[in-house]
Enzyme design. Structure first.
Site, PDB file in Angstrom:
ATOM      1  CG  ASP A   1      -3.293   3.840   6.591  1.00 20.33           C
ATOM      2  OD1 ASP A   1      -3.272   3.309   5.478  1.00 20.33           O
ATOM      3  OD2 ASP A   1      -4.109   4.721   6.901  1.00 20.33           O
TER       4      ASP A   1
ATOM      5  CB  SER B   1       4.898   5.350   4.308  1.00 24.11           C
ATOM      6  OG  SER B   1       5.271   6.405   5.175  1.00 24.11           O
TER       7      SER B   1
ATOM      8  CG  ASN C   1      -1.831   1.185   1.287  1.00 25.79           C
ATOM      9  OD1 ASN C   1      -2.445   1.540   0.264  1.00 25.79           O
ATOM     10  ND2 ASN C   1      -1.958   1.830   2.435  1.00 25.79           N
TER      11      ASN C   1
ATOM     12  CG  HIS D   1      -0.838   6.398   4.551  1.00 26.86           C
ATOM     13  ND1 HIS D   1      -2.219   6.398   4.522  1.00 26.86           N
ATOM     14  CD2 HIS D   1      -0.469   7.280   5.495  1.00 26.86           C
ATOM     15  CE1 HIS D   1      -2.663   7.234   5.454  1.00 26.86           C
ATOM     16  NE2 HIS D   1      -1.618   7.793   6.049  1.00 26.86           N
TER      17      HIS D   1
HETATM   18  C1  GRF Z   1      -2.707   8.766  -2.905  1.00 23.92           C
HETATM   19  O1  GRF Z   1      -2.417   9.950  -2.202  1.00 23.92           O
HETATM   20  C2  GRF Z   1      -2.358   7.560  -2.089  1.00 23.92           C
HETATM   21  O2  GRF Z   1      -1.241   7.755  -1.265  1.00 23.92           O
HETATM   22  C3  GRF Z   1      -3.586   7.359  -1.246  1.00 23.92           C
HETATM   23  O3  GRF Z   1      -4.658   7.693  -2.092  1.00 23.92           O
HETATM   24  C4  GRF Z   1      -4.210   8.594  -3.099  1.00 23.92           C
HETATM   25  C5  GRF Z   1      -4.526   7.946  -4.409  1.00 23.92           C
HETATM   26  O4  GRF Z   1      -4.228   8.771  -5.504  1.00 23.92           O
HETATM   27  N1  GRF Z   1      -3.626   6.030  -0.711  1.00 23.92           N
HETATM   28  P1  GRF Z   1      -4.196   8.152  -6.956  1.00 23.92           P
HETATM   29  O5  GRF Z   1      -5.544   7.496  -7.204  1.00 23.92           O
HETATM   30  O6  GRF Z   1      -3.072   7.175  -7.011  1.00 23.92           O
HETATM   31  O7  GRF Z   1      -3.977   9.327  -7.882  1.00 23.92           O
END
Ligand code: GRF
Length: 219
Positions: free
Chosen positions: A146, A137, A108, A110
């Site tokens: 998370d 991260s 994932n 984050h």
């Molecule tokens: C990103 O900021 C990611 O870190 C979070 O959700 C957002 C997704 O953006 N988990 P995208 O769909 O990849 O443009």
């Protein structure tokens, strides 16, 4: 042989695009074999199709419950021979059963320097807390939200006049560097999990120490 990757999205898909772009390099050790969105209107679906990657909708609302939804997801990913699953803005909480099934193969990204600011609205909360550094991260997924062994982090200095929007845009640009790097490390087999830590072999660590604010007396 390159690792087969499934990417799960719910929206815009800019991190998915960063992974697609990285995988377009024949030297990159992974390729994306399927993109799945739980939302039929996710903008990322079209972006994947434009890159000639099969993109599917598994609408969670069409399933009787979380387990049924996740069983369909796992069935699909396994039918595609997926080795690694990348969550890229996937906005569904996953059950411990799913997370365990894909243990150390589920990643994932984050938008904070974990373990700070788990959950939503990370840029607002970072600004409200007055932190001087913020970032993103990439981590292996565990049942707690998370949480999980960190693979890559990228940090930047917070500006005094940052808004959630300006900060978020700079963090997103870092995300697009951090996620492909983490995927490469996993696909190259350079990640060893020891308890709650991921140990990376063959990397170097930047020698750095930064003050923010900088350039004032006392530096
Ligand atoms: C990103 O900021 C990611 O870190 C979070 O959700 C957002 C997704 O953006 N988990 P995208 O769909 O990849 O443009």
């Amino acid at each position: 042989m390159s690792a087969r990757v499934g990417v799960l999205i719910s929206g815009r898909g800019s991190n998915m695009e960063a992974l697609i772009n990285a995988c377009a390099d024949p030297a990159f050790p992974a390729r994306i074999v399927t993109v799945v969105s739980n939302r039929p209107d996710a903008a990322g679906l079209d972006k994947a199709r434009q890159a000639d990657i099969p993109a599917h909708v598994f609408d969670h609302k069409a399933f009787p419950g979380r387990e049924a939804f996740e069983a369909a997801l796992t069935g699909h990913l396994e039918a595609q021979g997926v080795d690694l699953v990348c969550l890229a803005g996937f906005m569904r909480l996953l059950t411990p059963g799913f997370v365990e099934h894909w243990r150390d193969r589920l990643v994932n990204i984050h938008p904070s320097l974990l373990p700070s600011f788990k959950g939503l609205d990370t840029h607002e909360r970072a600004l409200a807390a007055g932190v001087r550094f913020h970032g993103c991260s990439v981590h292996l997924v565990r049942a707690d939200m998370d949480a999980g062994p960190l693979l890559v982090q990228a940090a930047l200095a917070v500006h005094p006049d940052d808004t959630p929007d300006t900060l978020g845009r700079r963090v997103l640009a870092l995300e697009h560097q951090a996620y492909p790097l983490a995927l490469r490390l996993l696909a190259e087999g350079r990640v060893r999990v020891e308890g709650e830590r991921a140990v990376i072999t063959g990397g170097t660590v930047p020698e750095m120490a930064v003050l923010n604010p900088a350039g004032l007396s006392g530096e």
